[in-house]
Write a protein that holds these residues in place. Sequence first.
Motif, PDB file in Angstrom:
ATOM      1  N   THR A  29       0.746  -0.149   5.976  1.00 29.62           N
ATOM      2  CA  THR A  29       1.145   1.519   6.823  1.00 29.62           C
ATOM      3  C   THR A  29       1.816   0.982   7.469  1.00 29.62           C
ATOM      4  O   THR A  29       2.208   0.686   8.511  1.00 29.62           O
ATOM      5  CB  THR A  29       0.330   2.336   6.582  1.00 29.62           C
ATOM      6  OG1 THR A  29      -0.151   2.637   5.324  1.00 29.62           O
ATOM      7  CG2 THR A  29       0.636   3.970   7.051  1.00 29.62           C
TER       8      THR A  29
ATOM      9  N   ILE B 108       0.364  -4.254  -2.122  1.00 26.73           N
ATOM     10  CA  ILE B 108       0.440  -3.368  -1.171  1.00 26.73           C
ATOM     11  C   ILE B 108      -1.028  -2.508  -0.451  1.00 26.73           C
ATOM     12  O   ILE B 108      -2.127  -3.259  -1.232  1.00 26.73           O
ATOM     13  CB  ILE B 108       1.518  -1.387  -1.435  1.00 26.73           C
ATOM     14  CG1 ILE B 108       2.353  -1.734  -0.948  1.00 26.73           C
ATOM     15  CG2 ILE B 108       0.498  -0.499   0.021  1.00 26.73           C
ATOM     16  CD1 ILE B 108       3.155  -2.615  -0.030  1.00 26.73           C
ATOM     17  N   THR B 109      -1.208  -3.300   0.997  1.00 25.89           N
ATOM     18  CA  THR B 109      -3.081  -3.126   1.196  1.00 25.89           C
ATOM     19  C   THR B 109      -2.698  -1.264   2.284  1.00 25.89           C
ATOM     20  O   THR B 109      -1.691  -1.456   2.774  1.00 25.89           O
ATOM     21  CB  THR B 109      -3.627  -4.043   1.629  1.00 25.89           C
ATOM     22  OG1 THR B 109      -2.899  -4.365   2.699  1.00 25.89           O
ATOM     23  CG2 THR B 109      -3.453  -4.896   0.647  1.00 25.89           C
ATOM     24  N   ARG B 110      -3.788  -1.024   2.616  1.00 24.48           N
ATOM     25  CA  ARG B 110      -3.830   0.132   3.861  1.00 24.48           C
ATOM     26  C   ARG B 110      -2.827  -0.479   4.764  1.00 24.48           C
ATOM     27  O   ARG B 110      -2.119   0.312   5.480  1.00 24.48           O
ATOM     28  CB  ARG B 110      -5.455   0.483   4.361  1.00 24.48           C
ATOM     29  CG  ARG B 110      -4.677   2.148   4.649  1.00 24.48           C
ATOM     30  CD  ARG B 110      -6.805   1.915   5.204  1.00 24.48           C
ATOM     31  NE  ARG B 110      -7.027   2.510   3.664  1.00 24.48           N
ATOM     32  CZ  ARG B 110      -8.831   3.287   4.065  1.00 24.48           C
ATOM     33  NH1 ARG B 110      -9.128   2.965   4.877  1.00 24.48           N
ATOM     34  NH2 ARG B 110      -9.433   3.201   2.658  1.00 24.48           N
TER      35      ARG B 110
ATOM     36  N   ASN C 228       0.028   3.867  -3.883  1.00 25.11           N
ATOM     37  CA  ASN C 228      -1.120   3.917  -4.410  1.00 25.11           C
ATOM     38  C   ASN C 228      -1.588   1.990  -4.006  1.00 25.11           C
ATOM     39  O   ASN C 228      -0.813   1.249  -3.766  1.00 25.11           O
ATOM     40  CB  ASN C 228      -2.134   4.224  -5.463  1.00 25.11           C
ATOM     41  CG  ASN C 228      -1.604   5.190  -5.520  1.00 25.11           C
ATOM     42  OD1 ASN C 228      -2.158   6.075  -4.926  1.00 25.11           O
ATOM     43  ND2 ASN C 228      -1.662   6.022  -6.862  1.00 25.11           N
ATOM     44  N   GLU C 229      -2.980   1.739  -3.236  1.00 26.48           N
ATOM     45  CA  GLU C 229      -3.400   0.804  -2.342  1.00 26.48           C
ATOM     46  C   GLU C 229      -3.490   0.023  -3.988  1.00 26.48           C
ATOM     47  O   GLU C 229      -3.582  -0.343  -4.842  1.00 26.48           O
ATOM     48  CB  GLU C 229      -4.561   0.994  -1.586  1.00 26.48           C
ATOM     49  CG  GLU C 229      -4.769  -0.345  -1.338  1.00 26.48           C
ATOM     50  CD  GLU C 229      -6.373  -0.090  -0.420  1.00 26.48           C
ATOM     51  OE1 GLU C 229      -6.234  -1.296   0.908  1.00 26.48           O
ATOM     52  OE2 GLU C 229      -6.816   0.804  -0.785  1.00 26.48           O
TER      53      GLU C 229
ATOM     54  N   VAL D 234       0.305   4.000   2.400  1.00 30.02           N
ATOM     55  CA  VAL D 234      -0.292   4.155   1.031  1.00 30.02           C
ATOM     56  C   VAL D 234      -1.700   5.453   1.350  1.00 30.02           C
ATOM     57  O   VAL D 234      -2.580   5.263   2.583  1.00 30.02           O
ATOM     58  CB  VAL D 234      -0.999   2.600   2.547  1.00 30.02           C
ATOM     59  CG1 VAL D 234      -2.678   2.206   0.824  1.00 30.02           C
ATOM     60  CG2 VAL D 234      -0.069   1.205   1.882  1.00 30.02           C
ATOM     61  N   LYS D 235      -1.689   5.530  -0.121  1.00 23.07           N
ATOM     62  CA  LYS D 235      -2.329   7.179   0.116  1.00 23.07           C
ATOM     63  C   LYS D 235      -3.993   7.086   0.084  1.00 23.07           C
ATOM     64  O   LYS D 235      -4.445   5.149  -0.385  1.00 23.07           O
ATOM     65  CB  LYS D 235      -2.766   7.291  -1.259  1.00 23.07           C
ATOM     66  CG  LYS D 235      -0.994   7.991  -1.380  1.00 23.07           C
ATOM     67  CD  LYS D 235      -0.845   8.796  -2.884  1.00 23.07           C
ATOM     68  CE  LYS D 235       0.480   9.569  -3.509  1.00 23.07           C
ATOM     69  NZ  LYS D 235       0.176  10.163  -4.855  1.00 23.07           N
ATOM     70  N   TYR D 236      -5.038   6.688   1.301  1.00 19.87           N
ATOM     71  CA  TYR D 236      -6.258   6.593   1.442  1.00 19.87           C
ATOM     72  C   TYR D 236      -6.849   8.275   2.441  1.00 19.87           C
ATOM     73  O   TYR D 236      -6.385   8.644   2.543  1.00 19.87           O
ATOM     74  CB  TYR D 236      -6.690   5.577   2.061  1.00 19.87           C
ATOM     75  CG  TYR D 236      -6.089   5.572   3.421  1.00 19.87           C
ATOM     76  CD1 TYR D 236      -6.945   6.010   4.856  1.00 19.87           C
ATOM     77  CD2 TYR D 236      -4.681   5.633   3.807  1.00 19.87           C
ATOM     78  CE1 TYR D 236      -6.549   6.359   5.732  1.00 19.87           C
ATOM     79  CE2 TYR D 236      -4.795   5.427   5.019  1.00 19.87           C
ATOM     80  CZ  TYR D 236      -5.500   5.689   5.989  1.00 19.87           C
ATOM     81  OH  TYR D 236      -4.575   5.652   7.379  1.00 19.87           O
TER      82      TYR D 236
END
Length: 1349
Positions: free
Chosen positions: A802, A797-799, A747-748, A825-827
């Motif tokens: 990835t 972690i940020t988007r 997760n972010e 990264v989940k989004y």
Amino acid sequence: MDWQSTRMLHLSLCLLLITLLSTSCDGQQQQQYFTERPQNTSVREGQMAVLRCKVGNQQGRAQWTKDGFALGFERTIPSFPRYTIMGSEEQGEHNIRIENATLDDDAEYQCQVGPRGLSKPIRADAQLTVLIPPSSVEIVDYVAGSRIMSREGEELLLQCLVRNAKPAAEIVWFKRNVEIKSDRIENTTSDAELPRRFDTRSKLTIRAQPDDNEADYICEARHPALIAPKRASVALNIQYPPGPPEIIGYTEGETVRMGQEVKLECISRGGNPLAQIVWYKNEVKIDHAYETTGRESRNVHIFRAEASDNNARFRCEASNALTATPMKAEITLTVHFGPKTVTVTGPSEAKVNDTVSLECSTTNSNPAARITWVLDGREVRENGSRIATSPDGGWVSSSNLTTTIRATGRNVTVSCHAIVADLAQRVAETKIISVVYPPEAPSISGMRDRTIRDNSFYQMNCMSMGGNPPATLKWFLSGSRKEIKANYTTHGSVAQSLLEMQAKREDNGKELRCEASNPALEGSLVDSTTIRIEFAPKQLTVKVRPEKLRPGQMVTITCESDSSNPVSRLTWLRGNGQVIQPAGNSTVPGAYSGIVSKSTLQMEVTPELHGVVITCQATNGIGPQIHDAITLEVLYKPQFQQPTDYSVDVIEGEPAIVNLTARANPSEMTYKWFRDGTAIKQLKEANAYDRITFDGPLLNLTVVRRDDKGEYKCDATNAEGSRSHTVRLNVQYPASIVQARSTVMINEGSDAEFECRATGNPLTTTTVFWRRAGFDMDGRTSQTPGVGVAYLLVREITRNDTGAFECVANNGIGQESIEQTWLVVKYKPVMDDSPQLTKAAGDEGQLAKLVCRAQGAPNISFGWSREGTPLTPSDKYSFSTRQVDIVTWESTMSVSNVRSRDYGLYDCVARNEMGTNTAKVVLSGTSRPDPPLALHVVNVTHDSVYLSWRSGFDGGLFQSYRLRYRQIGNEFYKYADVYPTNVTAFTLGGLALGTEYLFGIMAFNNLGESNYTQDIVKARTSSETPPSGQKPRDLEVRPGDMPKVLIIVITIVGTALLVLNVALIACFVRRRHRKRLAKAMSSEGGSSKSATIEMYAPSSYNETVNGETLSSISEKSESYSQNGSHSDYAPEDASKVAVSTYLIDQADGQVAYGSYRVAANNPAQAGSGHGTLSRPPKSVNFDMGEDNYIDTLRRNAYTQGNEAMYGKSRMVTPISPHSDAYYGVNANSPVNYPPAPHPSFHTTGTNHRYNPLSEPTGNHGSHSPYTPMGTLNIPAANGVYGPSPSSSGRASALPVNLPLPLPMSMQGHGQFSSFNPSEGPSPIMEATAQFSGPSLATVRSLETEGHLV
């Protein structure tokens, strides 16, 4: 019969008689005749000839005949354009003038006047002779002006050949420009190689005489056609002997005094070649340099008379190549001379009261010399004299004198004088006789009784006083009578000798003696001394006992020096410089009275002594130390140098060699290798499958494996024994990753942890590590290393994080091992709203595809709906999903058999566990493309710009791009098509240096073009060329730069002139084509002239004849039929066949882009319309430069439509031979494009049309290399395909051949205009064309190869 009847009969007879007499008189008055008859005439070839003919009371028509061939009644004779009838026809003048007369005009001409009424025909003949001068005059086998070599009395044949004359030429011979009249000249005439011409050959026979030498023989050709005679000449070179020689400058019997200059001159006159003159003296050649003047040779020999010249025989010889033996002239020279020298012989020394005899003699003289004697200044009488003949010429005089020596002094002087009275010459010689006395004893001084060092130099002086002459001093060593050279000098009665010698050890202890002597002594006087010399030893001798050494023995080494003075001291050294104490020293007497030294050394033998150098050193302080050394050779069994725990690193997969070379003496050893007690094969005994072998001390592993690690034993054996050693192999292999996750999903905002493990040998804490290009590894991550393992922590972690992290394992062996671990990264899904994805297109009945793309994690699924209704798989819809990359997914919905109701808006829903998102896609019919997006400049050079852009919506069809650009300040655009067509970046070249440009771009497909982007993209090219190119320079005149400026100016002017020439040629071509077209159009209306050939009817004249050729034939035919010439007079070129030049020139092979609308006036006639472009087609390159200028010229030659085409047109509307500007195309006839090599004329219905696009037989493609590429569909006005002349109301589908494969833009539906020129424009309608073919790249490649004209 009554009276009246008789009267009437008489009256009738009278009337009849009167009528007959009247008719006879009238006939005599009307008879025609020649007032001037033609005369035989001669004319030179190329000149004008006139045959005159004048007729009085002319009644009939006049004409000329040539060898019986009638030339016609016209004043101008078409078949003979050089022939003209001159004069006044009313006055009966019919003179024929022939311009530029040729051999064909050589004939009999007749002036004929035909009959008329009672006038009879008359004729008058004349012969026209065409004179042709000879083409060449040559003397056979000789080049003009050459020289002919011959000898006196030989016979020569000269042949003169005069070629190709009409009539035959006359030949005249000349010698020195005087005509030769001889019966030895033979002339013949024969036919020449050229028709109706003659060769003349003249032979002249000559017997060579001396007066023929250098004579020019000339062959002269005389001919009435020559303004001046032609000549060829040769010169004769006749060889003959010279005249006898003559000597001038001396007369036999004259007397010459010695030293006087004598000039002998030999002259020979005549001869060819001139004589070679040589002088001989007493049969010896003395001078061969001669000179020639005019016709004589001369050799002048100048010398000063010497005694040897007396009675000498001088001979002069003259000869050349023709004299068997030389011709001669001789003289004998008499020379007077005195003796050169006088010689006095007798003793040079004598004792008091001795009687001596002397003799005086002279060298030869002429006449003989008289001798007198002078003793101590007074003349004395001779005892006797004689005169003898000398073999060298002249006489030799001699005289004797005997006298007693008195004690009057130390010397007696005697002189002899030789006198030649006739020459007033005196020669004398003086001899001095010494009176001898004994000297004192000699004395030696200098290095007497001193010690001298070897090789040094020393001096000894020996002196003796008194005596006459002074004493002679000589040096000797004891035991030798060989004199030693010294410097001997005398001063008065004192004599001394200085001896300088180099000391030699051989002279040590010897006696040196000086001996003095003179003629007054019976023996010698002596003094002596002993020589003492110090010298060093020269060599040492070292010996070893026993000779073969083995460990455990005792070795004795002795060293002995040779003789030295004083005694030498001996020292022992080991190889490393260590001093060794000897066991004992001793001395004994040696050579040269010196001393010999001796020393002994004893040692215990060990293997370490093998190869050790033992040195013996000697010195006695006199010279340098001397050495002698010996290397000990110890016999021992093998010994290994490696340590006991010896280990070797090898690399897996590579070959390896392990070296365990042992040291032994003798060095010849055998080796054996073992692993775990098992013997390893020797290399020469192994086979291809044996991977581990050995070769002597080398262990070979062809490919190392990991299981090869372990211990290996090597046995080495020689004659003294054997020994073993063990080595351990450590196999190293590359590091490889054995544990790493492929994906880490998080997760972010959280931290991500990565682990990676590797195996390999060796492994260290630096073997494994993490990396990612472009990522802040130092600020955002931390790594924890271990042996064969690495841990990575990525924080917050940020988007955007990835991406893939790389685990790298590298231990320096082989390639590094890399494994990727994706950080995901989940989004929720993010939709791609690119223009090409928000629109889709498809035509009715076709398959349409709608594409939806989204990014997100974890995996994304898609759903499609329309107006809120979900769509499911069916016959209408099908769906597919694919993963583009780690976070990008794409869904494609296919709509089959599209109908108009399918057009509209569709919803695409993307879902994952993080959420959903929606995108809208519009489906419509195919259309022209949208403009490209984001055009920008990537890079600029001095002559090019690199551009990039993003694609817009392609309208559902394949799209291509076209750039336009212009210089700022210039309103005219240039265009360039992008190739390959599927790229979105392009390098535009050919730009000017240092210039600012504006750029735009558009897209086009089969349905049309997008708008150009706005001209807001600018770029300026560089002002300097690269260093490797030509740098431009200002056109400024500076010292030394003028040649470059001139070159630039000349280049510019030359280019301008070239462009001007191209423009003029283009104008000429265009004007000529228009004239031809006008002639063709004017000929269509028909002609009343009988010889005109109908152009548009089916032709049987010649299969290759086209409209242009027929027009030219028609014009020629008119000239032959207008004046009603006599049918017998055929034109000169009546049988010539016209050559077609029309078809190939018009095959331009061009291709059209896009669609085109049609103007048609009558829908009913649409099927028989003629296709033409209603607007300019697109081009590959719209640059209106030199290439397009030439294309425009070519296009103007073929296109006569309402609108001008521009650029490199890819489709041409050819010009019909009809007056209308378009080809007639019948709906049912095959269309062959471009025109076939042999066009035919077709008629369809009632409309006759010239169709160059079809074959003569109507069989499509029988002669053309092109095959149909599609059909041309022409609809009627009501929407149904239009009627043809043969079928009403039915669609017309025409097979269409195009010259080359079309570009992609034409591989769909094209529209063409259509109308009937006979009925005017028709209402607007459309014709569609289906085309297929290769890509534009193929077209361009063909154009490059020259297929597109």
